[in-house]
Design a protein around this motif. Structure first.
Motif, PDB file in Angstrom:
ATOM      1  N   HIS A   1       9.467  -4.901   4.840  1.00 28.36           N
ATOM      2  CA  HIS A   1      10.762  -4.237   4.651  1.00 28.36           C
ATOM      3  C   HIS A   1      11.873  -5.268   4.561  1.00 28.36           C
ATOM      4  N   ARG A   2      13.031  -4.796   4.126  1.00 27.55           N
ATOM      5  CA  ARG A   2      14.209  -5.652   3.985  1.00 27.55           C
ATOM      6  C   ARG A   2      14.972  -5.704   5.307  1.00 27.55           C
ATOM      7  N   VAL A   3      15.445  -6.894   5.669  1.00 29.24           N
ATOM      8  CA  VAL A   3      16.228  -7.071   6.896  1.00 29.24           C
ATOM      9  C   VAL A   3      17.644  -6.552   6.650  1.00 29.24           C
ATOM     10  N   VAL A   4      18.085  -5.657   7.547  1.00 32.25           N
ATOM     11  CA  VAL A   4      19.424  -5.091   7.458  1.00 32.25           C
ATOM     12  C   VAL A   4      20.371  -5.810   8.418  1.00 32.25           C
TER      13      VAL A   4
ATOM     14  N   VAL B   1       0.808  -1.225   0.000  1.00 29.21           N
ATOM     15  CA  VAL B   1       0.000   0.000   0.000  1.00 29.21           C
ATOM     16  C   VAL B   1       0.842   1.275   0.000  1.00 29.21           C
ATOM     17  N   THR B   2       2.127   1.184   0.313  1.00 30.26           N
ATOM     18  CA  THR B   2       2.970   2.387   0.319  1.00 30.26           C
ATOM     19  C   THR B   2       4.147   2.197  -0.631  1.00 30.26           C
ATOM     20  N   GLY B   3       4.874   3.254  -0.842  1.00 30.65           N
ATOM     21  CA  GLY B   3       6.038   3.201  -1.724  1.00 30.65           C
ATOM     22  C   GLY B   3       7.346   2.976  -0.997  1.00 30.65           C
ATOM     23  N   SER B   4       7.297   2.503   0.248  1.00 29.43           N
ATOM     24  CA  SER B   4       8.525   2.370   1.029  1.00 29.43           C
ATOM     25  C   SER B   4       9.489   1.316   0.479  1.00 29.43           C
ATOM     26  N   MET B   5       9.015   0.393  -0.349  1.00 32.38           N
ATOM     27  CA  MET B   5       9.882  -0.658  -0.890  1.00 32.38           C
ATOM     28  C   MET B   5      10.200  -0.459  -2.375  1.00 32.38           C
TER      29      MET B   5
ATOM     30  N   ILE C   1      10.793  -9.269   4.646  1.00 30.14           N
ATOM     31  CA  ILE C   1       9.839  -9.891   5.551  1.00 30.14           C
ATOM     32  C   ILE C   1       8.671  -8.959   5.816  1.00 30.14           C
ATOM     33  N   THR C   2       7.576  -9.547   6.248  1.00 34.52           N
ATOM     34  CA  THR C   2       6.406  -8.793   6.694  1.00 34.52           C
ATOM     35  C   THR C   2       6.262  -9.042   8.184  1.00 34.52           C
ATOM     36  N   PHE C   3       6.048  -7.970   8.947  1.00 33.25           N
ATOM     37  CA  PHE C   3       5.986  -8.097  10.407  1.00 33.25           C
ATOM     38  C   PHE C   3       5.035  -7.059  10.966  1.00 33.25           C
TER      39      PHE C   3
ATOM     40  N   LYS D   1      14.594  -2.005   6.909  1.00 27.46           N
ATOM     41  CA  LYS D   1      14.528  -0.712   6.226  1.00 27.46           C
ATOM     42  C   LYS D   1      13.801  -0.905   4.912  1.00 27.46           C
ATOM     43  N   GLY D   2      12.879  -0.004   4.634  1.00 24.57           N
ATOM     44  CA  GLY D   2      12.261   0.003   3.312  1.00 24.57           C
ATOM     45  C   GLY D   2      13.302   0.462   2.303  1.00 24.57           C
ATOM     46  N   ASP D   3      13.330  -0.137   1.126  1.00 18.74           N
ATOM     47  CA  ASP D   3      14.342   0.205   0.116  1.00 18.74           C
ATOM     48  C   ASP D   3      14.337   1.698  -0.216  1.00 18.74           C
ATOM     49  N   ALA D   4      13.172   2.354  -0.146  1.00 24.25           N
ATOM     50  CA  ALA D   4      13.072   3.782  -0.468  1.00 24.25           C
ATOM     51  C   ALA D   4      13.126   4.675   0.771  1.00 24.25           C
ATOM     52  N   ASN D   5      13.183   4.082   1.956  1.00 25.63           N
ATOM     53  CA  ASN D   5      13.184   4.885   3.181  1.00 25.63           C
ATOM     54  C   ASN D   5      14.591   5.367   3.516  1.00 25.63           C
TER      55      ASN D   5
END
Length: 185
Positions: A101-104, A57-61, A87-89, A122-126
């Motif tokens: 978001h992606r696990v860092v 629903v958002t552009g964070s990834m 992952i989704t959490f 972290k979201g790829d675009a965050n």
């Protein structure tokens, strides 16, 4: 059954009576019905396998996932999470919301309490990561599949109405289209 006159005319080389053209309406009705049934069966199979379709629903990834994309997640033990996975959490600060978001980084041991993990995602675009904790035996969702742009079709399944109502409505729509195609003749 063709009449004797039609056979006689065909034998003598006379042009046959014009044939009626098939209408596209019944075919479209059956096609829509088949599509709805296939989607319902696919959704049921995913749920039986304990996999869950979700809509981004958002552009964070972005650019990996865009709003409206459909992802399919399966449960994964938190202790199996590795950096680089998506992952989704459960949102650490907003009850009832989820993040994908992606696990860092994954950290266990001090300063994290025994039996707990500190996971940085972290979201790829965050611009900034978020750090949160989860029990090591807890569960997160691991992204297994991604279908661009299809998430809007699954929106009724994620709305506030119960899923059973959405599935029943889609089934009723498919049955109505099929009956309309049959009875219209």
């Amino acid at each position: 059954m063709p009449s004797v006159e039609a056979y006689w005319a065909a034998l003598q080389g006379a042009p046959a009576a014009p044939r009626r053209r098939a209408r596209a309406g019944p075919m479209l009705g059956w096609l829509a019905t088949a599509l709805v049934v296939a989607l319902a069966l696919a959704y049921g199979a995913l749920r039986l396998a304990d996999w869950q379709p979700l809509t981004i629903v958002t552009g964070s990834m972005r650019p990996t996932y865009s709003p409206g994309d459909l992802i399919v997640v399966s449960p994964q033990r938190a202790s199996a999470v590795r950096p680089g996975e998506v992952i989704t959490f459960a949102h650490p600060r907003r009850r009832g919301r989820t993040l994908t978001h992606r696990v860092v980084n994954v950290q266990s041991g001090p300063p994290v309490a025994p039996g707990w993990l500190a996971i940085t995602t972290k979201g790829d675009a965050n611009p900034a990561p978020e750090r949160w904790t989860i029990r090591a035996d807890g569960t997160v969702g691991r992204v297994r599949a991604h279908v661009p742009g299809i998430g809007q079709l699954a929106a009724p399944l994620h709305a506030d109405m119960p899923r059973g109502v959405a599935i029943a409505a889609l089934t009723l729509l498919a049955a109505s289209l099929a009956l309309w195609g049959i009875w219209r003749r």
